[in-house]
Design an enzyme around this catalytic site. Structure first.
Site, PDB file in Angstrom:
ATOM      1  N   LYS A 129      36.158  31.570  37.364  1.00  0.00           N
ATOM      2  CA  LYS A 129      37.475  30.996  37.011  1.00  0.00           C
ATOM      3  C   LYS A 129      37.459  29.476  37.233  1.00  0.00           C
ATOM      4  O   LYS A 129      36.425  28.836  37.057  1.00  0.00           O
ATOM      5  CB  LYS A 129      38.595  31.683  37.801  1.00  0.00           C
ATOM      6  CG  LYS A 129      38.492  33.206  37.750  1.00  0.00           C
ATOM      7  CD  LYS A 129      39.732  33.899  38.200  1.00  0.00           C
ATOM      8  CE  LYS A 129      39.472  35.387  38.286  1.00  0.00           C
ATOM      9  NZ  LYS A 129      40.674  36.172  38.425  1.00  0.00           N
ATOM     10  N   SER A 157      39.246  43.431  41.281  1.00  0.00           N
ATOM     11  CA  SER A 157      39.012  43.530  42.722  1.00  0.00           C
ATOM     12  C   SER A 157      37.744  44.324  43.082  1.00  0.00           C
ATOM     13  O   SER A 157      37.726  45.070  44.066  1.00  0.00           O
ATOM     14  CB  SER A 157      40.238  44.103  43.436  1.00  0.00           C
ATOM     15  OG  SER A 157      41.337  43.226  43.276  1.00  0.00           O
ATOM     16  N   GLU A 171      39.830  45.688  32.312  1.00  0.00           N
ATOM     17  CA  GLU A 171      40.345  45.065  33.527  1.00  0.00           C
ATOM     18  C   GLU A 171      41.842  45.324  33.649  1.00  0.00           C
ATOM     19  O   GLU A 171      42.662  44.600  33.051  1.00  0.00           O
ATOM     20  CB  GLU A 171      40.122  43.546  33.483  1.00  0.00           C
ATOM     21  CG  GLU A 171      38.676  43.137  33.400  1.00  0.00           C
ATOM     22  CD  GLU A 171      38.478  41.739  33.981  1.00  0.00           C
ATOM     23  OE1 GLU A 171      37.689  41.607  34.900  1.00  0.00           O
ATOM     24  OE2 GLU A 171      39.146  40.805  33.513  1.00  0.00           O
ATOM     25  N   ASN A 211      32.921  36.000  37.325  1.00  0.00           N
ATOM     26  CA  ASN A 211      33.858  35.070  36.685  1.00  0.00           C
ATOM     27  C   ASN A 211      34.360  34.094  37.753  1.00  0.00           C
ATOM     28  O   ASN A 211      35.207  34.448  38.568  1.00  0.00           O
ATOM     29  CB  ASN A 211      35.025  35.857  36.073  1.00  0.00           C
ATOM     30  CG  ASN A 211      36.062  34.951  35.455  1.00  0.00           C
ATOM     31  OD1 ASN A 211      35.822  33.755  35.254  1.00  0.00           O
ATOM     32  ND2 ASN A 211      37.222  35.512  35.147  1.00  0.00           N
ATOM     33  N   GLU A 271      44.258  36.492  32.176  1.00  0.00           N
ATOM     34  CA  GLU A 271      44.886  35.208  32.549  1.00  0.00           C
ATOM     35  C   GLU A 271      45.088  34.342  31.311  1.00  0.00           C
ATOM     36  O   GLU A 271      46.049  33.582  31.230  1.00  0.00           O
ATOM     37  CB  GLU A 271      44.029  34.508  33.614  1.00  0.00           C
ATOM     38  CG  GLU A 271      44.138  35.231  34.959  1.00  0.00           C
ATOM     39  CD  GLU A 271      42.935  35.094  35.865  1.00  0.00           C
ATOM     40  OE1 GLU A 271      42.081  34.228  35.627  1.00  0.00           O
ATOM     41  OE2 GLU A 271      42.849  35.894  36.820  1.00  0.00           O
ATOM     42  N   GLY A 304      42.555  40.245  41.118  1.00  0.00           N
ATOM     43  CA  GLY A 304      42.914  39.291  42.167  1.00  0.00           C
ATOM     44  C   GLY A 304      43.927  39.828  43.157  1.00  0.00           C
ATOM     45  O   GLY A 304      44.492  39.073  43.943  1.00  0.00           O
ATOM     46  N   HIS A 316      40.538  37.315  28.465  1.00  0.00           N
ATOM     47  CA  HIS A 316      40.836  37.589  29.870  1.00  0.00           C
ATOM     48  C   HIS A 316      42.354  37.641  30.046  1.00  0.00           C
ATOM     49  O   HIS A 316      43.089  36.894  29.407  1.00  0.00           O
ATOM     50  CB  HIS A 316      40.222  36.497  30.759  1.00  0.00           C
ATOM     51  CG  HIS A 316      40.266  36.869  32.206  1.00  0.00           C
ATOM     52  ND1 HIS A 316      41.398  36.724  32.970  1.00  0.00           N
ATOM     53  CD2 HIS A 316      39.315  37.393  33.032  1.00  0.00           C
ATOM     54  CE1 HIS A 316      41.147  37.147  34.199  1.00  0.00           C
ATOM     55  NE2 HIS A 316      39.895  37.565  34.269  1.00  0.00           N
TER      56      HIS A 316
HETATM   57  C1  PEP Z   1      38.441  38.755  36.908  1.00  0.00           C
HETATM   58  O1  PEP Z   1      38.754  37.602  37.037  1.00  0.00           O
HETATM   59  O2  PEP Z   1      37.993  39.126  35.815  1.00  0.00           O
HETATM   60  C2  PEP Z   1      38.578  39.671  38.036  1.00  0.00           C
HETATM   61  C3  PEP Z   1      38.309  40.930  37.841  1.00  0.00           C
HETATM   62  O3  PEP Z   1      39.003  39.132  39.227  1.00  0.00           O
HETATM   63  P1  PEP Z   1      38.967  39.846  40.669  1.00  0.00           P
HETATM   64  O4  PEP Z   1      37.616  40.486  40.834  1.00  0.00           O
HETATM   65  O5  PEP Z   1      39.199  38.744  41.657  1.00  0.00           O
HETATM   66  O6  PEP Z   1      40.044  40.880  40.680  1.00  0.00           O
END
Ligand code: PEP
Length: 253
Positions: free
Chosen positions: A11, A216, A170, A9, A100, A176, A98
């Site tokens: 972003k 992460s 997630e 992803n 976010e 992040g 997601h």
């Molecule tokens: C994501 O954006 O779905 C995500 C898991 O980000 P990160 O791997 O940076 O935690």
């Protein structure tokens, strides 16, 4: 056998030139170094979908995804992008729900159910994200919340439609932050999700669904996370912006 997937992803990152370079590097490394049974998906910003798709060519091993779509079919919705527009580019996946988008754009389960429907109607495979914030985990409400997120946005589907979706667990506190769920925490929640799906759709449908872990994921922790029986791959944010690290993650599956 469930489809193994590692999705990156991106972003809201990269210029067009940088996006093309990253896609070229990832594609080269994946083709040279990665086993054929893993599907790699690059989830790019809208403006780069077509260009990245052209860089990747026609391989079924590495595909492109959007990061969102409108719940509307078409019309006077300035700035929005519809599922049919995405499909018309030859793109096959779309991330929906997601954290976010839930957090910064107020997307809730009801809205996401509509987005899931419009994506499926136009032949896109939704990558449906669910997961709990830290306060909910600390209050031990994570299983109930994730089950509710799934019920609200997916349980109206029939089994055949559900089987056209991918689920990504997630935990919001791991996105992040550099703080990853332990492999035990990931496995436990993936098993809860699969059991919940089995309770409505039956075990064989639940067993056929790909459930990704996101939060992460890095080259250092991917192997352990991907070794869990109910973890079928990952949705990777920050680490997907670096071609070598992302490829190492893909190779960990
Ligand atoms: C994501 O954006 O779905 C995500 C898991 O980000 P990160 O791997 O940076 O935690």
């Amino acid at each position: 056998m469930r489809q193994k997937i590692v999705a990156g992803n991106w972003k809201m990152n990269k210029t067009l030139e940088e996006a093309n370079i990253l896609a070229t590097e990832v594609s080269g490394m994946v083709m040279d170094e990665v086993k054929g049974d893993v599907r790699v998906i690059l989830c790019t910003p809208f403006p780069y979908l077509l260009s990245v798709k052209n860089v990747l060519g026609n391989s079924s091993r590495i595909l492109v995804s959007a990061q969102n779509c409108s719940e509307h079919e078409s019309g006077a919705y300035t700035g929005e992008v519809s599922a049919s527009m995405i499909k018309s580019l030859g793109v096959s996946y779309v991330i929906l729900g997601h954290s976010e988008r839930r957090q910064y754009f107020g997307e809730d389960g009801k809205l996401l159910a509509k987005k899931i429907d419009v994506a499926l109607k136009h032949g896109l495979t939704p990558i449906f994200c669910c997961g709990e914030p830290l306060s909910v985990r600390e209050a031990n409400g994570h299983e109930a919340l994730v089950k509710k997120q799934i019920e609200e946005s997916l349980f109206h589907l029939d089994a055949a439609s559900l089987q056209k979706t991918v689920i990504a667990y997630e935990p919001v506190w791991a996105i992040g932050t550099g703080k990853t769920a332990t492999s035990q925490q990931a496995q436990d929640m993936h098993a809860v999700i699969r059991k919940h799906l089995a309770s409505k759709y039956g075990q064989s449908v639940a067993d056929s669904l790909t459930i990704l872990y996101g939060g992460s994921v890095s080259a250092a922790n991917a192997k352990e996370l991907f070794s869990c029986p109910d973890v079928d791959g990952g949705l990777v944010g920050g680490a997907s912006l670096k071609s070598r690290e992302f490829t190492e993650i893909v190779k960990s599956i």
